[in-house]
Write a protein that holds these residues in place. Structure first.
Motif, PDB file in Angstrom:
ATOM      1  N   MET A   1      44.462  56.251 -16.525  1.00 16.66           N
ATOM      2  CA  MET A   1      43.526  55.292 -16.160  1.00 16.66           C
ATOM      3  C   MET A   1      43.993  53.844 -15.955  1.00 16.66           C
ATOM      4  SD  MET A   1      39.638  54.709 -18.226  1.00 16.66           S
ATOM      5  CE  MET A   1      39.024  56.321 -17.588  1.00 16.66           C
ATOM      6  N   SER A   2      43.153  53.384 -15.087  1.00 15.40           N
ATOM      7  CA  SER A   2      43.765  51.992 -14.893  1.00 15.40           C
ATOM      8  C   SER A   2      43.354  51.130 -15.982  1.00 15.40           C
ATOM      9  CB  SER A   2      43.036  51.324 -13.453  1.00 15.40           C
ATOM     10  OG  SER A   2      43.342  52.050 -12.257  1.00 15.40           O
ATOM     11  N   ALA A   3      44.207  49.994 -16.103  1.00 18.05           N
ATOM     12  CA  ALA A   3      43.594  48.867 -17.131  1.00 18.05           C
ATOM     13  C   ALA A   3      42.518  48.285 -16.739  1.00 18.05           C
ATOM     14  CB  ALA A   3      44.791  47.846 -17.160  1.00 18.05           C
ATOM     15  N   GLN A   4      41.742  47.806 -18.004  1.00 16.40           N
ATOM     16  CA  GLN A   4      40.360  47.152 -17.752  1.00 16.40           C
ATOM     17  C   GLN A   4      40.525  45.947 -16.735  1.00 16.40           C
ATOM     18  OE1 GLN A   4      38.685  46.096 -21.347  1.00 16.40           O
ATOM     19  NE2 GLN A   4      36.759  45.247 -20.544  1.00 16.40           N
ATOM     20  N   SER A   5      39.695  45.834 -15.952  1.00 11.25           N
ATOM     21  CA  SER A   5      39.569  44.615 -15.151  1.00 11.25           C
ATOM     22  C   SER A   5      39.369  43.304 -15.803  1.00 11.25           C
ATOM     23  CB  SER A   5      38.462  44.564 -14.062  1.00 11.25           C
ATOM     24  OG  SER A   5      38.139  45.716 -13.335  1.00 11.25           O
ATOM     25  N   GLN A   6      40.054  42.120 -15.228  1.00 11.73           N
ATOM     26  CA  GLN A   6      39.868  40.928 -15.758  1.00 11.73           C
ATOM     27  C   GLN A   6      38.634  40.330 -15.412  1.00 11.73           C
ATOM     28  OE1 GLN A   6      42.158  37.952 -13.323  1.00 11.73           O
ATOM     29  NE2 GLN A   6      42.987  37.103 -15.520  1.00 11.73           N
ATOM     30  N   ASN A   7      37.958  39.683 -16.546  1.00 14.52           N
ATOM     31  CA  ASN A   7      36.658  39.099 -16.373  1.00 14.52           C
ATOM     32  C   ASN A   7      36.780  37.568 -16.550  1.00 14.52           C
ATOM     33  OD1 ASN A   7      33.907  38.490 -16.595  1.00 14.52           O
ATOM     34  ND2 ASN A   7      33.549  39.626 -18.146  1.00 14.52           N
ATOM     35  N   ILE A   8      36.969  37.047 -15.676  1.00  9.72           N
ATOM     36  CA  ILE A   8      37.168  35.551 -15.698  1.00  9.72           C
ATOM     37  C   ILE A   8      35.618  34.900 -15.539  1.00  9.72           C
ATOM     38  CG2 ILE A   8      39.508  35.352 -14.781  1.00  9.72           C
ATOM     39  CD1 ILE A   8      38.423  34.497 -12.187  1.00  9.72           C
ATOM     40  N   TYR A   9      34.944  35.549 -15.243  1.00  9.65           N
ATOM     41  CA  TYR A   9      33.273  34.866 -15.089  1.00  9.65           C
ATOM     42  C   TYR A   9      32.742  34.652 -16.139  1.00  9.65           C
ATOM     43  CZ  TYR A   9      34.425  36.288 -10.085  1.00  9.65           C
ATOM     44  OH  TYR A   9      34.890  36.289  -8.789  1.00  9.65           O
ATOM     45  N   ASP A  10      33.046  35.309 -17.394  1.00  9.70           N
ATOM     46  CA  ASP A  10      32.443  34.995 -18.554  1.00  9.70           C
ATOM     47  C   ASP A  10      33.110  33.922 -19.258  1.00  9.70           C
ATOM     48  OD1 ASP A  10      30.276  36.837 -18.066  1.00  9.70           O
ATOM     49  OD2 ASP A  10      31.079  38.195 -19.372  1.00  9.70           O
ATOM     50  N   ASN A  11      34.131  33.084 -18.590  1.00  2.25           N
ATOM     51  CA  ASN A  11      34.630  31.985 -19.219  1.00  2.25           C
ATOM     52  C   ASN A  11      33.559  30.799 -18.845  1.00  2.25           C
ATOM     53  OD1 ASN A  11      35.931  29.513 -18.846  1.00  2.25           O
ATOM     54  ND2 ASN A  11      37.805  30.499 -19.092  1.00  2.25           N
ATOM     55  N   PRO A  12      33.138  30.372 -19.959  1.00  2.68           N
ATOM     56  CA  PRO A  12      32.133  29.320 -19.592  1.00  2.68           C
ATOM     57  C   PRO A  12      32.535  28.329 -18.684  1.00  2.68           C
ATOM     58  CG  PRO A  12      32.088  29.647 -21.868  1.00  2.68           C
ATOM     59  CD  PRO A  12      33.285  30.373 -21.422  1.00  2.68           C
ATOM     60  N   GLU A  13      33.680  27.613 -18.694  1.00  5.96           N
ATOM     61  CA  GLU A  13      34.290  26.466 -17.821  1.00  5.96           C
ATOM     62  C   GLU A  13      34.359  27.104 -16.319  1.00  5.96           C
ATOM     63  OE1 GLU A  13      38.180  23.855 -17.131  1.00  5.96           O
ATOM     64  OE2 GLU A  13      37.789  25.008 -19.119  1.00  5.96           O
ATOM     65  N   PHE A  14      34.879  28.331 -16.200  1.00  3.94           N
ATOM     66  CA  PHE A  14      34.768  28.895 -14.915  1.00  3.94           C
ATOM     67  C   PHE A  14      33.745  29.240 -14.310  1.00  3.94           C
ATOM     68  CE2 PHE A  14      35.206  32.346 -11.731  1.00  3.94           C
ATOM     69  CZ  PHE A  14      36.367  31.990 -11.126  1.00  3.94           C
ATOM     70  N   PHE A  15      32.909  29.587 -15.237  1.00  4.44           N
ATOM     71  CA  PHE A  15      31.458  29.969 -14.537  1.00  4.44           C
ATOM     72  C   PHE A  15      30.793  28.839 -14.098  1.00  4.44           C
ATOM     73  CE2 PHE A  15      26.832  31.173 -15.002  1.00  4.44           C
ATOM     74  CZ  PHE A  15      26.877  32.388 -14.309  1.00  4.44           C
ATOM     75  N   SER A  16      30.861  27.776 -14.785  1.00  4.33           N
ATOM     76  CA  SER A  16      30.213  26.662 -14.492  1.00  4.33           C
ATOM     77  C   SER A  16      30.831  26.051 -13.096  1.00  4.33           C
ATOM     78  CB  SER A  16      30.284  25.377 -15.474  1.00  4.33           C
ATOM     79  OG  SER A  16      29.995  24.087 -15.050  1.00  4.33           O
ATOM     80  N   THR A  17      32.193  25.961 -12.857  1.00  5.83           N
ATOM     81  CA  THR A  17      32.728  25.781 -11.758  1.00  5.83           C
ATOM     82  C   THR A  17      32.367  26.550 -10.437  1.00  5.83           C
ATOM     83  OG1 THR A  17      34.583  24.903 -12.962  1.00  5.83           O
ATOM     84  CG2 THR A  17      34.987  25.085 -10.447  1.00  5.83           C
ATOM     85  N   TYR A  18      32.429  27.709 -10.855  1.00  5.45           N
ATOM     86  CA  TYR A  18      32.035  28.722  -9.887  1.00  5.45           C
ATOM     87  C   TYR A  18      30.427  28.574  -9.224  1.00  5.45           C
ATOM     88  CZ  TYR A  18      30.818  33.265  -7.698  1.00  5.45           C
ATOM     89  OH  TYR A  18      30.750  34.304  -6.698  1.00  5.45           O
ATOM     90  N   GLY A  19      29.534  27.975 -10.051  1.00  7.95           N
ATOM     91  CA  GLY A  19      28.171  27.653  -9.768  1.00  7.95           C
ATOM     92  C   GLY A  19      28.314  26.646  -8.815  1.00  7.95           C
ATOM     93  N   ASP A  20      29.229  25.784  -8.678  1.00  2.66           N
ATOM     94  CA  ASP A  20      29.241  24.825  -7.681  1.00  2.66           C
ATOM     95  C   ASP A  20      29.537  25.163  -6.239  1.00  2.66           C
ATOM     96  OD1 ASP A  20      28.227  22.882  -9.435  1.00  2.66           O
ATOM     97  OD2 ASP A  20      30.290  22.357 -10.010  1.00  2.66           O
ATOM     98  N   LEU A  21      30.109  26.344  -6.084  1.00  4.13           N
ATOM     99  CA  LEU A  21      30.535  26.779  -4.850  1.00  4.13           C
ATOM    100  C   LEU A  21      29.157  27.068  -3.989  1.00  4.13           C
ATOM    101  CD1 LEU A  21      33.045  29.399  -5.472  1.00  4.13           C
ATOM    102  CD2 LEU A  21      33.609  27.117  -4.977  1.00  4.13           C
ATOM    103  N   PRO A  22      29.270  26.526  -2.548  1.00  5.25           N
ATOM    104  CA  PRO A  22      28.225  26.781  -1.743  1.00  5.25           C
ATOM    105  C   PRO A  22      27.533  27.962  -1.783  1.00  5.25           C
ATOM    106  CG  PRO A  22      30.054  25.568  -0.570  1.00  5.25           C
ATOM    107  CD  PRO A  22      30.449  26.011  -1.923  1.00  5.25           C
ATOM    108  N   ARG A  23      28.432  29.273  -1.816  1.00 11.24           N
ATOM    109  CA  ARG A  23      27.968  30.688  -1.915  1.00 11.24           C
ATOM    110  C   ARG A  23      26.993  30.678  -3.139  1.00 11.24           C
ATOM    111  NH1 ARG A  23      30.895  34.468   1.386  1.00 11.24           N
ATOM    112  NH2 ARG A  23      32.349  33.333   2.862  1.00 11.24           N
ATOM    113  N   SER A  24      27.555  30.241  -3.970  1.00  5.79           N
ATOM    114  CA  SER A  24      26.780  30.186  -5.336  1.00  5.79           C
ATOM    115  C   SER A  24      25.347  29.558  -5.287  1.00  5.79           C
ATOM    116  CB  SER A  24      27.655  29.881  -6.604  1.00  5.79           C
ATOM    117  OG  SER A  24      28.792  30.405  -6.667  1.00  5.79           O
ATOM    118  N   LYS A  25      25.549  28.464  -4.648  1.00  2.12           N
ATOM    119  CA  LYS A  25      24.227  27.807  -4.595  1.00  2.12           C
ATOM    120  C   LYS A  25      23.273  28.261  -3.469  1.00  2.12           C
ATOM    121  CE  LYS A  25      25.978  23.244  -5.918  1.00  2.12           C
ATOM    122  NZ  LYS A  25      26.275  21.873  -5.738  1.00  2.12           N
TER     123      LYS A  25
END
Length: 289
Positions: A1-25
């Motif tokens: 079985m493949s390794a578990q996927s990387q989950n960077i989106y639950d990183n608070p700093e990353f999630f906050s920055t991701y929220g500023d992207l035009p697609r997120s808004k």
């Protein structure tokens, strides 16, 4: 079985920055490739300014990598009977649920009718998700995924799971369909130098070029995205994407090497550089008869 996927989106700093992207808004309206995807899903060009109609009437849909749930809300407004939205990130699912509540309240306050579409959200790792269980086998009319599959190591396994979950026949003789987008392999390929534009000088004039290399060397790439080092992506060629689909039982129905149009650049001049290379691969396939 493949390794578990990387989950960077639950990183608070990353999630906050991701929220500023035009697609997120702004969601779908900020995705210039959306008209092509619309056509792949509905076999028709967008005909309304708000991109809603009932062409998904009665359809059962699975979205993989739902993020904020923009596509889920579009599918609901287009008459889908049910939508199951999956993401690995708790923060993404929480935000999608919040938006669902906000959308319902807005409609209620306007006096609009509230959709009876059944929407469910699920936290799951696409490297390990099972869709061939008795409850989901042959259930869905459409599986959709936006900019997610290039994070998956064992994509062949996931394609086989998706194939099992799609309807093989229906009352209107339409077979189940998979529509997805990924970063174009030309973008994911470079190793040396890393994936970033380079400047060359010709006749005392600077030109930006994309440093394509290692295209045929498939596998893991580690990148820096939104300030996070070590973001894992998996490079594979266009040929491999298509081959994996065919081996999983699909028939290819559309393939688009997408880059911004001149009209897109007129609205967003910063996209002009992206006309030098395809930015996304947009692919649709259906269950083979």
């Amino acid at each position: 079985m493949s390794a578990q996927s990387q989950n960077i989106y639950d990183n608070p700093e990353f999630f906050s920055t991701y929220g500023d992207l035009p697609r997120s808004k702004h969601g779908i309206s900020a995705a210039p490739e959306w008209p092509v995807i619309w056509n792949m899903i509905l076999n028709a060009a967008p005909s309304t300014t708000d991109n809603t109609n009932d062409n998904l009437n009665g359809k059962e849909i699975l979205e993989l990598g739902c993020g904020y749930g923009w596509f889920t809300r579009w599918a609901r407004d287009n008459g889908a009977a049910s939508i199951k939205a999956v993401d690995i990130s708790q923060k993404m699912i929480d935000r999608a649920k919040e938006f669902e509540v906000e959308a319902a309240l807005t409609k209620q306050n306007r006096g609009d009718s509230v959709s009876d579409t059944k929407v469910t959200f699920e936290i799951n790792d696409l490297e390990r998700i099972t869709l061939c269980s008795e409850s989901e086998e042959g259930q869905y009319d459409l599986v959709y995924s936006s900019l997610t599959f290039h994070y998956i190591e064992d994509l062949g396994r996931l394609f086989r799971e998706i194939y099992a979950s799609l309807r093989k026949t229906s009352a209107n003789r339409q077979r189940g369909k998979l529509v997805f987008s990924v970063e174009h392999p030309i973008c994911t390929a470079p190793i040396h130098p890393g994936p970033d534009w380079r400047v060359i000088q010709d006749a005392s004039k600077d030109h930006k070029v994309w440093p394509l290399n290692s295209y045929g060397e498939e596998g893991l790439r580690l990148t820096n995205w939104l300030g996070i080092e070590g973001v894992r992506k998996y490079h594979r060629t266009v040929e491999t994407y298509v081959t994996l689909l065919l081996e999983s039982g699909f028939a290819l129905t559309a393939l688009k090497d997408w880059s911004p149009s001149k009209e897109d650049v007129a609205e967003e001049p910063a996209w002009e550089i992206e006309r030098h290379r395809p930015y996304f691969s947009l692919i649709s396939a259906e269950v083979r008869g």
